[in-house]
Design an enzyme around this catalytic site. Structure first.
Site, PDB file in Angstrom:
ATOM      1  CB  SER A  83      25.095 -15.684 -12.552  1.00 27.89           C
ATOM      2  OG  SER A  83      25.038 -16.299 -11.289  1.00 27.89           O
ATOM      3  NE  ARG A 138      33.759 -14.404   8.796  1.00 30.38           N
ATOM      4  CZ  ARG A 138      32.904 -15.255   9.362  1.00 30.38           C
ATOM      5  NH1 ARG A 138      32.252 -16.121   8.645  1.00 30.38           N
ATOM      6  NH2 ARG A 138      32.694 -15.202  10.656  1.00 30.38           N
ATOM      7  CG  ASP A 154      19.751 -20.458 -13.665  1.00 27.75           C
ATOM      8  OD1 ASP A 154      20.734 -19.917 -13.136  1.00 27.75           O
ATOM      9  OD2 ASP A 154      18.596 -20.363 -13.211  1.00 27.75           O
TER      10      ASP A 154
HETATM   11  N1  HPA Z   1      18.095 -18.444  -8.301  1.00 26.55           N
HETATM   12  C1  HPA Z   1      18.701 -17.611  -7.469  1.00 26.55           C
HETATM   13  N2  HPA Z   1      19.852 -17.035  -7.733  1.00 26.55           N
HETATM   14  C2  HPA Z   1      20.428 -17.303  -8.928  1.00 26.55           C
HETATM   15  C3  HPA Z   1      19.844 -18.160  -9.840  1.00 26.55           C
HETATM   16  C4  HPA Z   1      18.609 -18.762  -9.517  1.00 26.55           C
HETATM   17  O1  HPA Z   1      18.031 -19.527 -10.296  1.00 26.55           O
HETATM   18  N3  HPA Z   1      20.656 -18.233 -10.916  1.00 26.55           N
HETATM   19  C5  HPA Z   1      21.706 -17.436 -10.652  1.00 26.55           C
HETATM   20  N4  HPA Z   1      21.572 -16.868  -9.451  1.00 26.55           N
END
Ligand code: HPA
Length: 232
Positions: A91, A44, A205
């Site tokens: 992240s 995969r 973010d």
């Molecule tokens: N939401 C969910 N998962 C994430 C986000 C988010 O804003 N940013 C990075 N991973």
């Protein structure tokens, strides 16, 4: 033994593994941070590699996005391949105003809106926590390297595009630092099997400041996170 999702043979995977969500990130880590690299999985396109970091064996493999995906891969790594130390590197979206883009979040625990822990039949709400041993080491390394980092609770959400754009604020009100989509399942699988898991995240973010990093901008802070994870 291979599994439906992993063609590695027993012994192909090190006792320590780094787990980015993106399989191409796994490839990048193997190519840029490890020596003597061998690929153990292509099923995969969920690429997995084993190599050496400062002479010690370490593996890296993608997990895909979300609780079901990391639930499958981490379960197999633990139960079929004998992996003992699993470190997610990913992240997150910041919930609190003091978190800035590129800051590191080292997860002490994870909350969730997922029903993952219902499989255990517990008469209550399970608190999924990271391994104290890995957490302690990661924090020490981040301090030594003078990296901006936050240690605390995170949210593992099943939902990226939430119908209620305000719902995260309730979690923020409980001091939850940031949101991602995998750690709760990883911590459950590790706890149930008696092995170690940790999550280290880079803020990509902010839901508070409504800011966002670009792909290239993420590379710098990504290197910080990798160095912490590899040094553990
Ligand atoms: N939401 C969910 N998962 C994430 C986000 C988010 O804003 N940013 C990075 N991973």
């Amino acid at each position: 033994m291979t599994t439906p999702h992993n063609s590695a043979k027993k012994g192909d995977i090190a006792e320590k593994i780094l787990l980015p969500g993106d399989p191409l990130r796994a490839k990048y880590i193997a190519e840029n941070f490890l020596d003597d690299v061998k690929q153990f999985n292509t099923v995969r396109n969920m690429f997995g590699f084993t190599g050496k970091y400062k002479g010690k064996e370490v593996s890296v493999m993608g997990t895909g996005m979300g609780v079901p995906s990391i639930g499958i891969y981490s379960y197999e790594l633990i139960h079929e391949y004998g992996v003992k130390n699993l470190i997610r590197v990913g992240s997150c979206g910041a919930y609190l105003p003091e978190l800035e883009l590129y800051d590191l979040v080292i997860a002490q625990a994870a909350c969730t809106n997922s029903s993952y822990a219902s499989q255990y039949g517990l008469n209550g709400t399970y608190s999924a926590i990271s391994s104290w041993e890995l957490l302690y080491k990661a924090v020490k390394i981040a301090e030594e390297k003078n990296l901006r980092h936050f240690v605390g609770n995170i949210m593992t959400s099943d939902i990226f595009y939430d119908d209620n754009p305000e719902s995260w604020k309730k979690w923020a009100g409980m001091g939850v630092l940031a949101v991602e989509m995998e750690s709760y399942a990883l911590f459950c699988n590790a706890a149930k099997a008696g092995v170690n898991a940790l999550t280290i995240l880079t803020v990509s973010d902010s839901l508070v400041h409504q800011t966002l990093t670009t792909a290239e901008e993420r590379e710098k802070s990504f290197t910080n996170m990798m160095e912490v994870a590899l040094e553990i």
